[in-house]
Scaffold this active site. Sequence first.
Site, PDB file in Angstrom:
ATOM      1  N   HIS A  28      56.473  46.101  32.631  1.00 47.71           N
ATOM      2  CA  HIS A  28      57.202  44.831  32.578  1.00 47.71           C
ATOM      3  C   HIS A  28      56.455  43.758  33.367  1.00 47.71           C
ATOM      4  O   HIS A  28      56.217  43.928  34.571  1.00 47.71           O
ATOM      5  CB  HIS A  28      58.590  45.052  33.191  1.00 47.71           C
TER       6      HIS A  28
ATOM      7  N   HIS B 205      57.172  33.394  33.562  1.00 46.10           N
ATOM      8  CA  HIS B 205      58.560  33.773  33.283  1.00 46.10           C
ATOM      9  C   HIS B 205      59.544  32.623  33.455  1.00 46.10           C
ATOM     10  O   HIS B 205      60.318  32.311  32.558  1.00 46.10           O
ATOM     11  CB  HIS B 205      58.977  34.945  34.184  1.00 46.10           C
TER      12      HIS B 205
HETATM   13  O1  G3P Z   1      61.091  41.752  27.342  1.00 49.29           O
HETATM   14  C1  G3P Z   1      61.974  42.379  28.204  1.00 49.29           C
HETATM   15  C2  G3P Z   1      62.314  41.543  29.400  1.00 49.29           C
HETATM   16  O2  G3P Z   1      61.138  41.020  29.935  1.00 49.29           O
HETATM   17  C3  G3P Z   1      63.260  40.432  29.087  1.00 49.29           C
HETATM   18  O3  G3P Z   1      63.742  39.793  30.226  1.00 49.29           O
HETATM   19  O4  G3P Z   1      63.801  37.967  31.843  1.00 49.29           O
HETATM   20  O5  G3P Z   1      62.383  39.952  32.276  1.00 49.29           O
HETATM   21  O6  G3P Z   1      61.732  38.315  30.529  1.00 49.29           O
HETATM   22  P1  G3P Z   1      62.861  38.974  31.258  1.00 49.29           P
HETATM   23 MG    MG Z   2      59.985  39.258  29.614  1.00 53.83          MG
END
Ligand code: G3P
Ligand code: MG
Length: 249
Positions: free
Chosen positions: A16, A58
């Site tokens: 992630h 992000h």
């Molecule tokens: O793609 C999964 C996840 O990254 C979605 O949430 O806020 O971490 O981008 P976020």
């Molecule tokens: Mg994400």
Amino acid sequence: MVVRWAAPLLPRVIGHRGAAAAAPENTLPSLREAKRQGAGGVEFDAKLTADGVPVLFHDETLDRTTNGRGPVARTRLLDIRRLDAGLWFGPEWRRTPVPLLEDALKLVVELDLDVNVEIKPCPGREVETAQQVVRVIGQVWPRERKPPLLSSFAPGSLLAARLAAPELPRGLLLWDDPEGWASQARELACVSVHCAEQYLTAGWAAEIKRAGYALAVYTVNDPVRARVLTGWGADAIITDRPDVVAGAI
Ligand code: G3P
Ligand code: MG
């Protein structure tokens, strides 16, 4: 449809924002760290600078993960590239820049990882963000390689991606269990559904699998939970801690 890749659509363990527990999120060192920890792929967030260049980022503002201030959508690439996106995470990461999507994709190829590009538009930029992401992929991604999986919370981005590059697979990103997710996934011709682990239930997971979608679950850092989710049918676990999860599933 011609199937050109023997590998499944989703690797089991997807880092992630790279490997966000060990390195500053959405940076090149974080992608390298995900590889080192045994991830089969990486997820990262793509957003446009004021001048329309996709970078890995992000938040809507620079404040949390850089030494800059203000909205990403109002900051030009030149200024974003001068910022430090590592120092907030620890002094050893000082002078880590915000990467261009282009450079991140090239590194992913070099590391031989799969990639899930999350299209993360600033409000009102859903279409152009998807178009620019697709354009960059078209420029740098080797044709013979399994293509990047595009995902987004923004249906407008997925639709724009579909129109611009129908051949790139799409994943519908969801938070809670919204009414109508199935028709949305169908209309956008998605191949996968990406669910938040807080809201996914065994019943909903079964429904997603029965409907024929690959299932990715985010953000799962607890190995016991990761095992439960794969037991429910999750094909991929998106995690800040690929090492911990890879050892458990
Ligand atoms: O793609 C999964 C996840 O990254 C979605 O949430 O806020 O971490 O981008 P976020
Ligand atoms: Mg994400």
